[in-house]
Design an enzyme around this catalytic site. Structure first.
Site, PDB file in Angstrom:
ATOM      1  N   HIS A 150       0.830  -1.204   0.000  1.00  0.00           N
ATOM      2  CA  HIS A 150       0.000   0.000   0.000  1.00  0.00           C
ATOM      3  C   HIS A 150       0.867   1.258   0.000  1.00  0.00           C
ATOM      4  CE1 HIS A 150      -3.270   2.731   0.781  1.00  0.00           C
ATOM      5  NE2 HIS A 150      -2.764   3.093   1.945  1.00  0.00           N
ATOM      6  N   TYR A 188      -6.956   8.364  15.560  1.00  0.00           N
ATOM      7  CA  TYR A 188      -7.084   7.158  16.394  1.00  0.00           C
ATOM      8  C   TYR A 188      -5.736   6.752  16.978  1.00  0.00           C
ATOM      9  CZ  TYR A 188      -7.128   2.210  17.477  1.00  0.00           C
ATOM     10  OH  TYR A 188      -6.938   1.000  18.097  1.00  0.00           O
ATOM     11  N   LYS A 204     -10.651  -0.153  15.144  1.00  0.00           N
ATOM     12  CA  LYS A 204      -9.815  -0.673  14.062  1.00  0.00           C
ATOM     13  C   LYS A 204     -10.691  -1.177  12.911  1.00  0.00           C
ATOM     14  CE  LYS A 204      -6.031  -2.095  17.108  1.00  0.00           C
ATOM     15  NZ  LYS A 204      -5.240  -3.237  17.618  1.00  0.00           N
ATOM     16  N   GLN A 211     -11.357   2.507   4.854  1.00  0.00           N
ATOM     17  CA  GLN A 211     -10.419   2.250   3.765  1.00  0.00           C
ATOM     18  C   GLN A 211     -11.129   1.565   2.599  1.00  0.00           C
ATOM     19  OE1 GLN A 211      -7.357   3.272   3.578  1.00  0.00           O
ATOM     20  NE2 GLN A 211      -6.234   3.089   5.488  1.00  0.00           N
TER      21      GLN A 211
END
Length: 277
Positions: A150, A188, A204, A211
């Protein structure tokens, strides 16, 4: 909050047209493909080989406060990019969200476009620090294929597109959405470091969902000029490139979500069920 956003948008409208910056190709990082390739190769080698080797017999470094400074920086720089970047999604005298094309050099917002794109590229490079912190803390299990891929993809794609195709274009929306997602993510990280009690799978899970949603938005947005606004002059090659990478990332993040939050929860429920029977 609305006053702050209003003030920022007013600043954009009053952007000084006398700025003469028409291109970013002579700037560091985007000025030469060699620079970013060398930087990225060095990053990969360090986080996968050299870093873990050097840390194998060492105690983890205490980088908590350094990470907190980094988190605050990421929150504010991404908030700036997200809010300011909204101006480039709809420029009435040039483009609209359905077909965003690069502004001509003579346009009043061209220097602003160059400023925003270059700043976004810079922030993507600083994202490499995430993995370096993992190495220094010996959190090697967090250095996954998804994590490294990523980061590398974001750096290489943004710099190469900027270098070879110039600033602006239909990928602006992805940069804007991505910036807001990073505001949530780094907020966060900052708050969880201050108060470990909020380190829950719920938060989470929410970030991973955010995303995934961003990649769905990108896929729809890249398909729009390909299927709906076919007369859009933006590069079809870049649209297909952005689309293909968004699909790859959607698949990877979805697999991560299923493995981490669905299968694990299913196994946990089965274990609880066995214990109670």
């Amino acid at each position: 909050m609305f006053l702050i956003i209003s003030h920022i948008l007013q600043q954009i409208k009053e952007w000084d047209e006398r700025h003469a910056v028409k291109t970013t190709t002579n700037l560091p990082i985007v000025g030469s493909p060699v620079q970013v390739i060398v930087l990225t190769v060095a990053y990969i080698i360090f986080v996968l080989k050299i870093g873990p080797y050097l840390m194998r017999n060492r105690e983890p470094f205490n980088v908590k406060w350094l990470m907190q400074i980094y988190n605050v920086f990421q929150v504010f720089i991404n908030l700036y990019l997200g809010v300011m970047g909204l101006r480039l999604l709809w420029v009435p005298d040039h483009h609209n969200p359905g077909c965003i094309t690069s502004l001509p050099d003579t346009h009043r917002l061209k220097s602003f476009e160059g400023h925003m794109i270059y700043l976004y590229v810079f922030v993507k490079v600083t994202d490499y620090m995430d993995t370096i912190f993992f190495v220094l803390r010996k959190s090697f299990k967090q250095i996954t294929f998804l994590h490294v891929y990523h980061h590398v993809l974001m750096v290489l794609s943004t710099t190469m597109v900027t270098h070879y195709y110039g600033t602006g274009g239909h990928q602006n929306l992805f940069g804007d959405v991505n910036a807001f997602v990073h505001v949530i993510m780094y907020s966060y990280y900052f708050l969880s470091a201050l108060n470990p009690n909020i380190k829950t799978s719920k938060w989470k899970k929410f970030i991973t969902k955010a995303q995934i949603v961003q990649f769905i938005i990108v896929i729809i947005h890249q398909l729009w000029p390909l299927l709906i606004v076919k007369e859009c002059t933006y590069s079809k090659f870049l649209l297909l490139l952005n689309l293909s990478q968004a699909i790859v990332m959607l698949i990877l993040f979805s697999k991560f979500y299923i493995k981490t939050y669905i299968k694990k929860n299913s196994k946990a429920n089965q274990n609880i069920s066995k214990k109670t029977t």
